[in-house]
Design an enzyme around this catalytic site. Structure first.
Site, PDB file in Angstrom:
ATOM      1  N   ILE A 182     -13.636   3.060  14.781  1.00 14.31           N
ATOM      2  CA  ILE A 182     -14.800   3.415  15.607  1.00 14.31           C
ATOM      3  C   ILE A 182     -15.784   2.248  15.662  1.00 14.31           C
ATOM      4  CG2 ILE A 182     -16.807   4.954  15.760  1.00 14.31           C
ATOM      5  CD1 ILE A 182     -15.034   7.144  14.432  1.00 14.31           C
ATOM      6  N   GLY A 183     -16.087   1.670  14.507  1.00 16.01           N
ATOM      7  CA  GLY A 183     -17.074   0.588  14.449  1.00 16.01           C
ATOM      8  C   GLY A 183     -16.678  -0.623  15.280  1.00 16.01           C
TER       9      GLY A 183
ATOM     10  N   GLU B  67      -8.321  -5.398   5.059  1.00 15.73           N
ATOM     11  CA  GLU B  67      -8.203  -5.099   3.626  1.00 15.73           C
ATOM     12  C   GLU B  67      -6.997  -5.815   3.011  1.00 15.73           C
ATOM     13  OE1 GLU B  67      -8.762  -1.161   5.220  1.00 15.73           O
ATOM     14  OE2 GLU B  67      -9.570  -0.542   3.286  1.00 15.73           O
TER      15      GLU B  67
ATOM     16  N   ASN C 167     -14.464  -0.532  17.876  1.00 15.31           N
ATOM     17  CA  ASN C 167     -14.079  -0.233  19.263  1.00 15.31           C
ATOM     18  C   ASN C 167     -15.061   0.575  20.095  1.00 15.31           C
ATOM     19  OD1 ASN C 167     -11.321  -1.395  19.343  1.00 15.31           O
ATOM     20  ND2 ASN C 167     -11.007   0.033  17.659  1.00 15.31           N
TER      21      ASN C 167
ATOM     22  N   ARG D 185      -2.770  -2.064  -3.283  1.00 12.42           N
ATOM     23  CA  ARG D 185      -4.014  -1.328  -3.031  1.00 12.42           C
ATOM     24  C   ARG D 185      -4.025  -0.070  -3.901  1.00 12.42           C
ATOM     25  NH1 ARG D 185      -5.214   3.251   1.235  1.00 12.42           N
ATOM     26  NH2 ARG D 185      -7.438   3.421   0.883  1.00 12.42           N
TER      27      ARG D 185
ATOM     28  N   LYS E 262       3.623   0.832   2.842  1.00 17.27           N
ATOM     29  CA  LYS E 262       3.244  -0.165   3.862  1.00 17.27           C
ATOM     30  C   LYS E 262       3.242  -1.523   3.195  1.00 17.27           C
ATOM     31  CE  LYS E 262      -0.187   2.493   6.185  1.00 17.27           C
ATOM     32  NZ  LYS E 262      -1.600   2.613   6.289  1.00 17.27           N
TER      33      LYS E 262
ATOM     34  N   ARG F 220     -12.064   9.095  20.515  1.00 16.06           N
ATOM     35  CA  ARG F 220     -11.789   8.821  21.946  1.00 16.06           C
ATOM     36  C   ARG F 220     -11.694  10.116  22.731  1.00 16.06           C
ATOM     37  NH1 ARG F 220      -7.197   4.694  20.197  1.00 16.06           N
ATOM     38  NH2 ARG F 220      -7.155   6.292  18.607  1.00 16.06           N
TER      39      ARG F 220
ATOM     40  N   LEU G 274     -16.409   2.685   9.911  1.00 18.41           N
ATOM     41  CA  LEU G 274     -16.331   3.941  10.655  1.00 18.41           C
ATOM     42  C   LEU G 274     -14.939   4.090  11.253  1.00 18.41           C
ATOM     43  CD1 LEU G 274     -19.725   3.537  12.594  1.00 18.41           C
ATOM     44  CD2 LEU G 274     -19.360   4.648  10.373  1.00 18.41           C
TER      45      LEU G 274
ATOM     46  N   ASN H  70       0.869  -1.173   0.000  1.00 17.97           N
ATOM     47  CA  ASN H  70       0.000   0.000   0.000  1.00 17.97           C
ATOM     48  C   ASN H  70       0.912   1.230   0.000  1.00 17.97           C
ATOM     49  OD1 ASN H  70      -1.835   2.009   0.423  1.00 17.97           O
ATOM     50  ND2 ASN H  70      -2.689   1.181   2.318  1.00 17.97           N
TER      51      ASN H  70
ATOM     52  N   ASN I  44     -11.266   6.987  10.822  1.00 21.24           N
ATOM     53  CA  ASN I  44     -10.961   8.393  10.627  1.00 21.24           C
ATOM     54  C   ASN I  44     -11.729   8.915   9.412  1.00 21.24           C
ATOM     55  OD1 ASN I  44      -9.683  10.597  11.518  1.00 21.24           O
ATOM     56  ND2 ASN I  44      -7.629   9.780  11.210  1.00 21.24           N
ATOM     57  N   GLY I  45     -11.736   8.099   8.356  1.00 19.02           N
ATOM     58  CA  GLY I  45     -12.656   8.310   7.249  1.00 19.02           C
ATOM     59  C   GLY I  45     -13.755   7.268   7.400  1.00 19.02           C
TER      60      GLY I  45
ATOM     61  N   HIS J 199     -13.272   2.705   0.256  1.00 18.69           N
ATOM     62  CA  HIS J 199     -13.249   1.618   1.248  1.00 18.69           C
ATOM     63  C   HIS J 199     -13.886   0.339   0.707  1.00 18.69           C
ATOM     64  CE1 HIS J 199     -13.588   4.983   4.509  1.00 18.69           C
ATOM     65  NE2 HIS J 199     -12.308   4.683   4.333  1.00 18.69           N
TER      66      HIS J 199
ATOM     67  N   ARG K 110     -13.351  15.565   8.155  1.00 16.17           N
ATOM     68  CA  ARG K 110     -14.106  15.865   6.924  1.00 16.17           C
ATOM     69  C   ARG K 110     -15.562  16.171   7.232  1.00 16.17           C
ATOM     70  NH1 ARG K 110     -12.269  10.483   3.861  1.00 16.17           N
ATOM     71  NH2 ARG K 110     -10.368  10.392   5.070  1.00 16.17           N
TER      72      ARG K 110
HETATM   73  P1  AMP Z   1      -9.194   3.929  11.661  1.00 18.43           P
HETATM   74  O1  AMP Z   1      -9.152   5.065  10.673  1.00 18.43           O
HETATM   75  O2  AMP Z   1      -9.985   2.773  11.214  1.00 18.43           O
HETATM   76  O3  AMP Z   1      -7.831   3.565  12.183  1.00 18.43           O
HETATM   77  O4  AMP Z   1      -9.990   4.507  12.938  1.00 18.43           O
HETATM   78  C1  AMP Z   1      -9.469   5.537  13.698  1.00 18.43           C
HETATM   79  C2  AMP Z   1     -10.521   6.067  14.627  1.00 18.43           C
HETATM   80  O5  AMP Z   1     -11.017   5.012  15.476  1.00 18.43           O
HETATM   81  C3  AMP Z   1      -9.915   7.100  15.555  1.00 18.43           C
HETATM   82  O6  AMP Z   1     -10.221   8.376  15.103  1.00 18.43           O
HETATM   83  C4  AMP Z   1     -10.596   6.854  16.874  1.00 18.43           C
HETATM   84  O7  AMP Z   1     -11.464   7.908  17.083  1.00 18.43           O
HETATM   85  C5  AMP Z   1     -11.419   5.590  16.713  1.00 18.43           C
HETATM   86  N1  AMP Z   1     -11.204   4.691  17.828  1.00 18.43           N
HETATM   87  C6  AMP Z   1     -10.214   3.787  18.001  1.00 18.43           C
HETATM   88  N2  AMP Z   1     -10.349   3.140  19.197  1.00 18.43           N
HETATM   89  C7  AMP Z   1     -11.456   3.673  19.792  1.00 18.43           C
HETATM   90  C8  AMP Z   1     -12.125   3.454  21.039  1.00 18.43           C
HETATM   91  N3  AMP Z   1     -11.669   2.570  21.916  1.00 18.43           N
HETATM   92  N4  AMP Z   1     -13.228   4.183  21.284  1.00 18.43           N
HETATM   93  C9  AMP Z   1     -13.687   5.088  20.416  1.00 18.43           C
HETATM   94  N5  AMP Z   1     -13.102   5.342  19.238  1.00 18.43           N
HETATM   95  C10 AMP Z   1     -12.002   4.652  18.922  1.00 18.43           C
END
Ligand code: AMP
Length: 397
Positions: free
Chosen positions: A332-333, A384, A335, A91, A14, A285, A209, A7, A211-212, A180, A241
């Site tokens: 987010i989804g 992915e 965690n 990717r 990566k 978080r 869910l 990637n 960062n994007g 995605h 965004r």
């Molecule tokens: P990603 O882009 O898939 O790496 O997701 C990053 C986002 O996941 C970060 O902006 C965090 O806000 C969210 N995230 C990661 N761990 C947690 C958690 N334990 N609780 C809430 N949000 C989380």
């Protein structure tokens, strides 16, 4: 069979090396700051301590050679000869409407990826450099490209077309492409497998869910709509965004700030979203922590996010004529139990019922809905890289 998944960004590379007999990762790493001061490679052999090389890395070819040397290294490596690596899977963020599925790299494929640069100006040039670098180092090894846009190519025209004059589609390819896609495809297949069903019999909404963020309607295994658009700015509120908004806001803000088109783009992509609304952070978080302490803007940002996700799930239930499964994935989804609960609460009228105890999990596969929920809600960690490795194996084995 060993497959290298790559990637490449404009200044980063990566990688993960998979043993496809077991689908285990043998080694992975990251080369950062390619062509910039302070470049380095971090390489990790599975189960061993990280190995870091700090050295000037002038371009992607130098970066790729460093990666291949690390994979061969007698202490940190995982192969005895580079001939053990059967193929590389790359990717690619945008394949426009040229690619409906993953393909083996040829000169024509490279030309089409180059034609998609206007659709992903920050990503596709880096991907091209990555492919050229490994072609230079290992000229006989096949390369496969896996597109973030491909899974969404099954959308009907009324879902991907915008209400702009048709010639802008014909001449400028203005339409919804989504993003995605590799993640939505992976979690939709895995969720069905996890539930002991076929994705061909399910109406699913997949919520990536992070960062994007993007949300897709996956009906009987095919994507029929997705929330990101021509670019990854559309859809729900994201870390920095805006997500969807009245397009007239763009000239309105430009008039009051004198922003150029590029500055406006930067404002919508990097200064908005959770960060812009809460004024706290782009990281959920931090925003959740501030909201818990009573910060009203942080609470508002979370409410906008959860309401937006719930609205998309409602809309896609209409698009599919029903809903069997909701899948949550990405940072987010996977965690945030509170986000999952906050979204599903708004869907109770549709028979969606979360089990608070089951929902109290992080980063692992689980059913989080109650036994009597009409819709099954699952958490599926995305992968992915594995999806790219599987496509690469399928096309080259
Ligand atoms: P990603 O882009 O898939 O790496 O997701 C990053 C986002 O996941 C970060 O902006 C965090 O806000 C969210 N995230 C990661 N761990 C947690 C958690 N334990 N609780 C809430 N949000 C989380």
């Amino acid at each position: 069979m060993k497959i290298l998944v790559i990637n490449c960004g404009s200044s980063s590379l990566k990688y993960q090396l998979f043993d496809m007999d077991t689908e285990n990762v043998l080694a992975k790493g990251l080369v950062e700051r390619i062509g910039i001061e302070g470049s380095q490679m971090k390489h990790v052999k599975t189960g061993a301590e990280p190995y870091t090389v700090v050295t000037p890395i002038k371009d992607h070819k130098v970066a790729m050679n460093l990666v291949l040397e690390a994979l061969l290294d007698k202490d940190h490596g995982v192969v005895k000869s580079l001939d053990e690596i059967s193929a590389a899977g790359h990717r690619i963020v945008s394949g426009g409407d040229y690619f409906k599925k993953s393909v083996i790299v040829t000169d024509e494929v490279m030309d089409a990826i180059k034609k998609c640069i206007p659709l992903a100006p920050l990503h596709n040039p880096g991907h091209i450099m990555g492919i050229e670098a490994i072609q230079h180092a290992l000229p006989k090894m096949p390369n496969v490209v896996v597109f973030d846009t491909a899974f969404h190519q099954t959308m009907p025209d009324y879902a991907y077309m915008y209400g702009v004059p048709y010639e802008f589609y014909e001449k400028n390819r203005i339409r919804r492409y989504g993003a995605h896609g590799t993640s939505h495809h992976f979690v939709s297949l895995r969720a069905a497998e996890f539930l002991g069903k076929s994705s061909k019999g399910l109406k699913m909404v997949t919520c990536h869910l992070g960062n994007g963020s993007s949300i897709s309607a996956v009906k009987y295994g095919k994507c029929i709509d997705t929330s990101m658009g021509l670019t990854p700015l559309a859809g729900v509120l994201m870390g920095t965004r805006t997500g969807d908004m009245d397009p007239a806001i763009v000239p309105f803000i430009q008039k009051v700030t004198n922003y150029t088109a590029d500055e406006m783009n930067d404002f919508m992509n990097k200064k908005s979203g959770l960060l812009g609304v809460s004024g706290v952070s782009s990281d959920l978080r931090d925003v959740e922590e501030a909201a818990d302490k009573g910060n009203e803007r942080a609470k508002l940002a979370i409410n906008i996010l959860e309401y937006g996700i719930a609205k998309y799930i409602g809309a896609y239930t209409v698009a599919m004529g029903g809903l069997d499964v909701i899948v949550f994935t990405a940072g987010i989804g996977e965690n945030s139990a509170t986000t999952r609960a906050g979204v599903c609460k708004q869907l109770e009228f549709m028979g969606v019922k979360i089990d608070p105890e089951k929902n109290n999990i992080r980063g692992k596969e689980a059913i989080v809905s109650a036994d009597d929920s009409k819709v099954t809600v699952v958490v599926i960690p995305t992968n992915e890289e594995l999806m790219i490795a599987r496509d690469t194996k399928r096309l080259t084995a």
